[in-house]
Design an enzyme around this catalytic site. Structure first.
Site, PDB file in Angstrom:
ATOM      1  N   HIS A  50     -15.081 100.569 159.983  1.00  0.00           N
ATOM      2  CA  HIS A  50     -15.749  99.898 161.097  1.00  0.00           C
ATOM      3  C   HIS A  50     -16.461 100.948 161.942  1.00  0.00           C
ATOM      4  CE1 HIS A  50     -13.331  95.903 161.173  1.00  0.00           C
ATOM      5  NE2 HIS A  50     -13.451  96.362 159.930  1.00  0.00           N
ATOM      6  N   GLU A  52     -16.593 101.501 165.129  1.00  0.00           N
ATOM      7  CA  GLU A  52     -15.767 102.145 166.148  1.00  0.00           C
ATOM      8  C   GLU A  52     -14.887 103.222 165.533  1.00  0.00           C
ATOM      9  OE1 GLU A  52     -15.978  97.741 167.503  1.00  0.00           O
ATOM     10  OE2 GLU A  52     -16.040  98.868 165.628  1.00  0.00           O
ATOM     11  N   CYS A  80     -12.724  94.150 167.119  1.00  0.00           N
ATOM     12  CA  CYS A  80     -11.665  93.485 166.373  1.00  0.00           C
ATOM     13  C   CYS A  80     -10.334  94.144 166.755  1.00  0.00           C
ATOM     14  CB  CYS A  80     -11.919  93.601 164.873  1.00  0.00           C
ATOM     15  SG  CYS A  80     -11.534  95.237 164.183  1.00  0.00           S
ATOM     16  N   CYS A  83      -9.994  97.919 165.745  1.00  0.00           N
ATOM     17  CA  CYS A  83     -10.825  98.798 166.562  1.00  0.00           C
ATOM     18  C   CYS A  83     -10.343  98.831 168.004  1.00  0.00           C
ATOM     19  CB  CYS A  83     -12.280  98.360 166.477  1.00  0.00           C
ATOM     20  SG  CYS A  83     -12.946  98.584 164.808  1.00  0.00           S
TER      21      CYS A  83
END
Length: 180
Positions: A50, A52, A80, A83
């Site tokens: 991801h 992040e 999410c 993250c």
């Protein structure tokens, strides 16, 4: 001054055009970009890639610490749970998100076997025995021994040296005797 919000949007847009997913992160401290990344899950087949996570990894490598005190982290969408956990763990001064799940849901949904974003926070709050993801607890005293070893090797301290705490706004902690 640089427009970090616009840079975050451009990274995400460019990632979509390149076949990736619509997420991006820019990490800034003292007006300087420490790291930036789009979401690379589709490109790498790594479910942890991801934006992040990737940007946090790079920023921490760059500054030489797991703590991003003093940083502002710009993300395209509300994080999410994975993250969000990483964001809490790295202790930035602020996280700025540019859209909500409700705003983007008509255009993008990421539901999986155990992960439906609209119910995941409730799922996450359940005890491990009640979660949809099958989990089994196998208590082992020798597993706890690993933590005892860590504490012994860190002068009896249980906390990671230098880790920012809620009562410590600058990330320093003079009471810690050793570095982790």
């Amino acid at each position: 001054m640089a427009d970090f919000v616009q840079r975050t949007i451009e990274l995400a847009r460019n990632n979509v055009v390149a076949g990736g997913r619509p997420f991006a992160t820019v990490i800034v401290r003292d007006g300087e970009v420490l790291a930036e990344s789009p979401n690379l899950v589709a490109q790498t087949t790594d479910p942890t890639a991801h934006a992040e996570i990737l940007a946090i990894r790079e920023a921490c490598r760059r500054v030489g610490t797991e703590h991003l005190v003093g940083a502002t982290i710009y993300v395209l969408a509300h994080p999410c749970p994975m993250c969000l956990g990483a964001l809490y763990y790295c202790s930035p001064d602020e996280v700025v998100f540019l859209t909500t799940r409700e705003a983007y849901e008509p255009h993008y949904v990421d539901d999986r076997k155990y992960f439906e974003l609209d119910t995941f926070y409730q799922e996450f709050a359940k005890s491990w025995e009640q979660r949809r993801l099958p989990m089994r607890y196998e208590p082992r005293e020798d597993a706890v021994d690993v933590y005892r070893l860590w504490q012994d090797r860190n002068g009896g301290e249980r906390r990671v040296a230098g880790a920012p705490r809620s009562d410590d706004s600058d990330g320093s902690d003079d009471s810690e005797a050793s570095d982790a």
